[in-house]
Scaffold this motif. Sequence first.
Motif, mmCIF file in Angstrom:
data_model
loop_
_atom_site.group_PDB
_atom_site.id
_atom_site.type_symbol
_atom_site.label_atom_id
_atom_site.label_comp_id
_atom_site.label_asym_id
_atom_site.label_seq_id
_atom_site.Cartn_x
_atom_site.Cartn_y
_atom_site.Cartn_z
ATOM 1 N N GLU A 235 0.815 -1.182 0.251
ATOM 2 C CA GLU A 235 0.214 -0.090 0.105
ATOM 3 C C GLU A 235 0.835 1.719 0.107
ATOM 4 O O GLU A 235 0.694 1.968 -0.630
ATOM 5 N N ASP A 236 1.875 1.171 0.741
ATOM 6 C CA ASP A 236 2.639 2.358 0.382
ATOM 7 C C ASP A 236 3.276 2.629 -0.657
ATOM 8 O O ASP A 236 4.006 3.940 -0.468
ATOM 9 N N ASP A 237 3.800 1.690 -0.935
ATOM 10 C CA ASP A 237 4.386 2.064 -2.658
ATOM 11 C C ASP A 237 3.575 2.252 -3.819
ATOM 12 O O ASP A 237 4.480 2.192 -5.343
ATOM 13 N N TRP A 238 2.435 1.779 -4.087
ATOM 14 C CA TRP A 238 1.272 2.000 -4.826
ATOM 15 C C TRP A 238 -0.004 2.920 -5.320
ATOM 16 O O TRP A 238 -0.413 2.576 -4.156
ATOM 17 N N LEU A 239 0.235 3.206 -6.112
ATOM 18 C CA LEU A 239 -1.328 3.408 -6.303
ATOM 19 C C LEU A 239 -2.477 3.137 -7.681
ATOM 20 O O LEU A 239 -1.278 2.525 -8.944
ATOM 21 N N CYS A 240 -3.551 3.526 -7.820
ATOM 22 C CA CYS A 240 -4.359 2.491 -9.225
ATOM 23 C C CYS A 240 -4.721 4.064 -9.692
ATOM 24 O O CYS A 240 -4.930 4.875 -9.179
ATOM 25 N N TYR A 241 -4.002 4.162 -11.062
ATOM 26 C CA TYR A 241 -5.218 5.307 -11.716
ATOM 27 C C TYR A 241 -6.055 4.648 -12.837
ATOM 28 O O TYR A 241 -5.959 3.972 -13.547
ATOM 29 N N PRO A 242 -7.737 5.062 -12.425
ATOM 30 C CA PRO A 242 -8.373 4.022 -12.970
ATOM 31 C C PRO A 242 -9.021 5.115 -14.535
ATOM 32 O O PRO A 242 -9.478 6.577 -14.087
ATOM 33 N N ALA A 243 -8.870 4.580 -15.279
ATOM 34 C CA ALA A 243 -8.940 5.262 -16.483
ATOM 35 C C ALA A 243 -9.706 4.883 -17.233
ATOM 36 O O ALA A 243 -10.659 3.596 -17.540
ATOM 37 N N LEU A 244 -10.806 5.129 -18.600
ATOM 38 C CA LEU A 244 -11.413 5.007 -19.441
ATOM 39 C C LEU A 244 -10.276 4.745 -20.520
ATOM 40 O O LEU A 244 -9.407 6.285 -21.079
ATOM 41 N N VAL A 245 -10.008 3.879 -20.896
ATOM 42 C CA VAL A 245 -9.133 3.745 -22.499
ATOM 43 C C VAL A 245 -10.016 3.041 -23.649
ATOM 44 O O VAL A 245 -10.536 2.099 -23.492
ATOM 45 N N GLY A 246 -10.236 4.560 -24.423
ATOM 46 C CA GLY A 246 -11.662 4.380 -25.299
ATOM 47 C C GLY A 246 -12.934 4.042 -24.751
ATOM 48 O O GLY A 246 -13.701 4.800 -23.904
ATOM 49 N N GLU A 247 -13.277 2.900 -24.270
ATOM 50 C CA GLU A 247 -14.585 2.576 -24.057
ATOM 51 C C GLU A 247 -14.788 1.488 -23.120
ATOM 52 O O GLU A 247 -15.179 1.380 -22.221
ATOM 53 N N PHE A 248 -12.735 1.347 -22.191
ATOM 54 C CA PHE A 248 -12.899 0.442 -21.946
ATOM 55 C C PHE A 248 -12.146 0.896 -19.995
ATOM 56 O O PHE A 248 -11.253 1.118 -20.304
ATOM 57 N N LEU A 249 -12.900 0.376 -19.055
ATOM 58 C CA LEU A 249 -12.179 0.002 -17.464
ATOM 59 C C LEU A 249 -11.542 -0.553 -17.334
ATOM 60 O O LEU A 249 -10.851 -1.447 -17.477
ATOM 61 N N THR A 250 -10.083 0.453 -16.730
ATOM 62 C CA THR A 250 -8.620 0.178 -17.089
ATOM 63 C C THR A 250 -8.268 1.068 -15.581
ATOM 64 O O THR A 250 -8.626 1.410 -15.486
ATOM 65 N N TYR A 251 -7.226 -0.176 -15.331
ATOM 66 C CA TYR A 251 -7.107 -0.298 -13.929
ATOM 67 C C TYR A 251 -5.281 0.003 -14.143
ATOM 68 O O TYR A 251 -4.835 -1.105 -14.299
ATOM 69 N N THR A 252 -5.146 1.371 -13.630
ATOM 70 C CA THR A 252 -3.624 1.460 -13.988
ATOM 71 C C THR A 252 -2.337 1.465 -12.828
ATOM 72 O O THR A 252 -2.466 2.116 -12.087
ATOM 73 N N TYR A 253 -1.671 -0.017 -12.374
ATOM 74 C CA TYR A 253 -1.618 0.422 -11.092
ATOM 75 C C TYR A 253 0.429 0.947 -11.511
ATOM 76 O O TYR A 253 0.909 0.279 -12.036
ATOM 77 N N PHE A 254 0.462 1.387 -10.767
ATOM 78 C CA PHE A 254 1.917 1.889 -10.456
ATOM 79 C C PHE A 254 2.589 2.207 -9.708
ATOM 80 O O PHE A 254 2.140 2.691 -8.221
#
Length: 576
Positions: A235-254
Amino acid sequence: MRKEFLCSETNVLMNFSKKYCTKSIEIIESNLFNKILASYIKNLEKNNQLLIEKFNTINDSEEELITSFIDLFKLLLILNFDQVVELNAKTEKINGLHDELVEFVDGLYNYWRKLERYALVYSREEAEGIEGLNFIEETNKFTDLILFTYRRILTNILGGKFNVYRQLQAGLNVGLMVTGNKWDKPVGYEGLSGINFISSVILRAPFITYPKKNKRAGIFSEIDFNPISKINLNEDDWLCYPALVGEFLTYTYFNRKYINHGVSLCNLFELVKKEDFSGRKPDLIYVFGADLDQEIPPSYYIDKKNDIYVGFANASDEIDYFGYMKKMLLTLHNIKMLDNGHLPIHGAMVAVTMIDGTKANIAIVGDSGAGKSESLEAFRVLSASKLKDLKIIFDDMGTFKIEDGKVIGYGTETGAFVRVDDLDDGYAYQELDRGIFMNPHRQNARLLIPVAPYDVIMKGYEVDILLYANNYEKLDSCLTFFNNVDDAKKIFVSGRRKAKGTTTEEGLVDSYFANPFGPVQRKEQCDILIDKVYDQLFENKIPVGQIYTQLGIPGREMAGPKDAALKLLEWIKSVK
């Protein structure tokens, strides 16, 4: 993130829900200030030994030196330099180091400002600091507090006020509102549990970041195992950016080591509202910067059982370039589109309305550096007096769908990731108030800017003209059209271009359908869709041709796209 802050050599991430300063004395006494001061002193020991040695004569250890500076700064919040010197024997030792102290304080302030500065606030009742409703106001106050503290201390050292006050971005570059998201994870995805999702972003432009790499290499390959099943994110090292890539729900964990790339997504993909991602399984997942025991290049896995398309990039200096973030997401999007029976397009598309009422939806296909975006930007500038409206449907990646016998174009991104070297002089400066700049001092410098609302790129526009961006040949007419579909497909499928330094490729190269982000991995599948789409275009008598951007010809980098744009303008006039 349970800690007050996390620091690296290039950035600092502050947890405002854990610790938020409202007074100068709180800044000086904070653990973060102690950390920054210690890092600055170590920096001086490497780069300005003469300055730090003068202060080192006062104390026996680095810890004592840090403590002395903190005590000194607290006094300088209320007293001037002469009063501090007279106060006691300890502070009297700085007598004669007046100019050096000015240099030290200025250097510390600049050292802080050169860090990328992020802060997050938890959107939940148990947060101990500030909450989201006043997040913008409080981040503004934080900037004012940093400026006030610096000016108060320096003014008391100098014994007078400044003549010029520069309202610099001394506080935050980026503020993040984060929240939890308990979505029903399938077996093998448990390692993603507990990671906070970004629900709101405050970006203070211009945001300038300096990633270690400036080019992307190779293509992404499919692997036969799910890498997510082998990781467990902290948890301390990661975040997630929830996006719409085109029509698709996308979770980008970085990983926070790559937080500059993660937050830069806000200028490229639509951030999903909390109520729209809460509890939902995504279509696409990308894990960027994990430590997997098995060394693999950036790769993807198709989880057919759970209908999730997974991208993965192992932590390394090699992925420290935004192209690895953007292009993997687009690869996942494109492969899912192919599986859904639609054709991914690497190119640009705009919907143009002229003042005389003429309308045209223009699509240009081409690989990185072919000049598609540059030609359309030149068109926008040159036709400004005749142009009523120009809507960007996609600037890099889109999708063609056949609907009711027509070829319809859809976008994927709400922003553009453009090469500064090929823009008109001054264009980048026009985007300072909203842009994210990456390595602006280097070749292949990049600018990330928003270009279109999400509802516009997803509306769907019939293709009125389709062109291939030829950047390696010079032709005075700048615009030619194919008489038969086979000749057209041959040129488009070859994907030939002269490499422009956007990747590690050099010289004249071919890339299947100008699209190494999905189609090249699925050639047989893509061939069938190319036949369907191009046959439909010719059946509908849609003009299909080449536009000669000349972007790869030395000396024609600026004039080539302009000439091409002028010919495109002439064509639009002819279709009235």
